[in-house]
Scaffold this motif. Structure first.
Motif, PDB file in Angstrom:
ATOM      1  N   PHE A 168       0.863  -1.332   0.065  1.00 28.30           N
ATOM      2  CA  PHE A 168      -0.160   0.057   0.068  1.00 28.30           C
ATOM      3  C   PHE A 168       0.760   1.436   0.041  1.00 28.30           C
ATOM      4  O   PHE A 168       0.319   2.315  -0.216  1.00 28.30           O
ATOM      5  CB  PHE A 168      -0.737   0.208   1.213  1.00 28.30           C
ATOM      6  N   GLY A 169       2.295   1.075   0.189  1.00 30.59           N
ATOM      7  CA  GLY A 169       3.123   2.250   0.387  1.00 30.59           C
ATOM      8  C   GLY A 169       3.312   2.709   1.608  1.00 30.59           C
ATOM      9  O   GLY A 169       3.860   3.732   2.021  1.00 30.59           O
TER      10      GLY A 169
ATOM     11  N   ALA B  55      -1.440  -7.273  -7.765  1.00 33.32           N
ATOM     12  CA  ALA B  55      -1.991  -5.891  -8.227  1.00 33.32           C
ATOM     13  C   ALA B  55      -1.209  -4.823  -7.328  1.00 33.32           C
ATOM     14  O   ALA B  55      -0.864  -5.104  -6.125  1.00 33.32           O
ATOM     15  CB  ALA B  55      -3.203  -5.815  -8.103  1.00 33.32           C
ATOM     16  N   ASP B  56      -1.426  -3.709  -8.042  1.00 30.25           N
ATOM     17  CA  ASP B  56      -0.872  -2.391  -7.118  1.00 30.25           C
ATOM     18  C   ASP B  56      -1.835  -1.999  -6.183  1.00 30.25           C
ATOM     19  O   ASP B  56      -2.870  -1.456  -6.727  1.00 30.25           O
ATOM     20  CB  ASP B  56      -0.483  -1.340  -8.317  1.00 30.25           C
ATOM     21  N   LEU B  57      -1.775  -2.248  -5.016  1.00 27.29           N
ATOM     22  CA  LEU B  57      -2.833  -1.923  -3.757  1.00 27.29           C
ATOM     23  C   LEU B  57      -3.087  -0.374  -3.742  1.00 27.29           C
ATOM     24  O   LEU B  57      -3.949   0.090  -3.515  1.00 27.29           O
ATOM     25  CB  LEU B  57      -2.323  -2.547  -2.517  1.00 27.29           C
ATOM     26  N   LYS B  58      -1.819   0.319  -3.985  1.00 24.19           N
ATOM     27  CA  LYS B  58      -1.730   1.764  -3.712  1.00 24.19           C
ATOM     28  C   LYS B  58      -2.719   2.195  -4.967  1.00 24.19           C
ATOM     29  O   LYS B  58      -3.592   3.136  -4.700  1.00 24.19           O
ATOM     30  CB  LYS B  58      -0.461   2.240  -3.732  1.00 24.19           C
ATOM     31  N   ALA B  59      -2.863   1.878  -6.171  1.00 22.75           N
ATOM     32  CA  ALA B  59      -3.586   2.415  -7.054  1.00 22.75           C
ATOM     33  C   ALA B  59      -5.035   1.733  -6.911  1.00 22.75           C
ATOM     34  O   ALA B  59      -5.939   2.814  -7.067  1.00 22.75           O
ATOM     35  CB  ALA B  59      -3.016   1.605  -8.495  1.00 22.75           C
TER      36      ALA B  59
ATOM     37  N   ASP C 198      -7.387   7.451  -3.524  1.00 22.32           N
ATOM     38  CA  ASP C 198      -6.980   8.748  -2.617  1.00 22.32           C
ATOM     39  C   ASP C 198      -7.102   7.935  -1.199  1.00 22.32           C
ATOM     40  O   ASP C 198      -7.087   8.868  -0.191  1.00 22.32           O
ATOM     41  CB  ASP C 198      -8.159   9.758  -2.818  1.00 22.32           C
ATOM     42  N   LEU C 199      -7.491   6.831  -0.846  1.00 25.69           N
ATOM     43  CA  LEU C 199      -7.709   6.392   0.503  1.00 25.69           C
ATOM     44  C   LEU C 199      -6.255   6.375   1.209  1.00 25.69           C
ATOM     45  O   LEU C 199      -6.037   6.420   2.501  1.00 25.69           O
ATOM     46  CB  LEU C 199      -8.137   4.926   0.740  1.00 25.69           C
ATOM     47  N   VAL C 200      -5.135   6.144   0.367  1.00 17.49           N
ATOM     48  CA  VAL C 200      -3.787   6.252   0.894  1.00 17.49           C
ATOM     49  C   VAL C 200      -2.936   7.459   0.451  1.00 17.49           C
ATOM     50  O   VAL C 200      -1.646   7.361   0.610  1.00 17.49           O
ATOM     51  CB  VAL C 200      -3.127   4.806   0.421  1.00 17.49           C
TER      52      VAL C 200
END
Length: 331
Positions: free
Chosen positions: A73-74, A320-324, A328-330
């Motif tokens: 998630f970053g 997959a890219d959880l951050k993407a 805007d939640l992260v």
């Protein structure tokens, strides 16, 4: 107060998942029951490992999966767990570190190999698991980096590690250090098996006010409360912790904090492939949301997004890219 270098520091079993394709004939020849999970000793682990075909290895374990999810998630994640100074131990450290997780617990040479779970996948998709808990079950309090614990906003512990006595002392010490530093302590019940074996110990932690965020699925919270009814079990436990999170598979999840409550549905998915790690990744999303000051509902949504991603492919690590996906939640 020490600055918060980490969003979440996770403590748990350091287990390497060794995944290989196998035929039904191979399972029969090895005397294995398809779809089962069994605990094995070091000798059987080495024997089975030598018989398996080409394998895919990934660093696993419940809290390790959660740490990897937070990093995906970053977020800034750390992990505390015990490996041995052997090939699989080196692999575990490299794999988790490469995922962006801080793992500085030293390896321990006590003559017990690194934990591994040999997972045999038959053509019909069934997973037959053979788990050797090895060095993971021997995490001593002396292996803790107390400065690392103080530097994390949230300390997260897995119930699986409560079973053996040595790491239980380490977990209790870690909780003391975190609480003295004014940090939050999160705990997952892990499995109804853990709850049934350690209900008194878990309740002692909870009743003593040492757990801020408690994770459970529906079966686990009902087992802890001793009440076979979801809402009654939630009512019995929720006021003992600051935040209670209950996952309900395809029925979504709920969280309570004081008089506040949030419920979210499960995220839609294309195809259910493998539920391994769903709870671990849900915890990753919720914990990072909490560490970053998100609302109960937003944190639940982050958990639901991560869980939905991981059940659509094999293995307990996000692909997959959880951050993407979280958008805007992260941010």
């Amino acid at each position: 107060m020490t600055d918060c270098r980490l969003d979440v520091l996770c403590i748990g079993n350091a287990i390497v998942d060794v995944i290989a394709n196998a035929t039904d004939d191979f399972l029969d020849a090895e005397g294995l029951v398809k779809g089962s999970m069994r605990l094995i000793d070091a000798e059987e682990a080495e024997r089975l490992y030598s018989h398996m075909g080409p394998a895919h290895e990934v660093s696993g374990g419940s809290a390790g999966n959660t740490a990897a999810g937070i990093a995906a998630f970053g977020g800034r994640a750390g992990f505390i767990g015990q490996v041995a100074p052997d090939q699989l131990g080196q692999f575990y450290r490299h794999d988790l570190t490469a995922a962006g997780v801080e793992f500085i617990t030293p390896a321990s040479d006590i003559g017990i190999p690194t934990a591994r779970s040999m997972i045999l996948v038959t053509p019909d998709g069934h997973r037959t698991m053979n788990t050797f808990l090895g060095a993971a079950q021997h995490l001593p309090a002396s292996a803790l980096d107390e400065e690392q614990i103080r530097s994390a906003k949230i300390l997260y512990l897995e119930g699986y590690l409560w079973d053996p006595e040595t790491p239980r002392y380490a977990m209790v010490r870690a909780i003391e250090v975190a609480r003295e530093a004014g940090r939050k302590v999160a705990f997952t019940l892990s499995d109804t098996f853990c709850v049934d074996r350690h209900r008194d110990g878990f309740n002692e932690l909870i009743d003593g006010g040492r757990i801020d965020i408690l994770f459970a699925n529906q079966a686990e919270i009902e087992a802890l409360a001793g009440i076979p009814h979801l809402e009654s079990a939630v009512a019995a436990v929720k006021d003992k912790v600051e935040t209670l999170v209950v996952t309900r598979s395809e029925d979504g999840a709920l969280a309570t904090r004081g008089s506040e409550r949030a419920d979210v549905p499960a995220e839609p998915i294309g195809k259910l492939v493998d539920t391994t790690g769903a709870g671990d990744l849900f915890a990753a999303g919720f914990l990072l949301g909490s560490a970053r000051g998100r609302s109960l509902e937003e944190s639940l949504r982050m958990g639901a997004i991560a869980a939905a991603e991981v059940i659509q492919h094999y293995g307990a690590r996000p692909e997959a890219d959880l951050k993407a996906l979280a958008g805007d939640l992260v941010e």
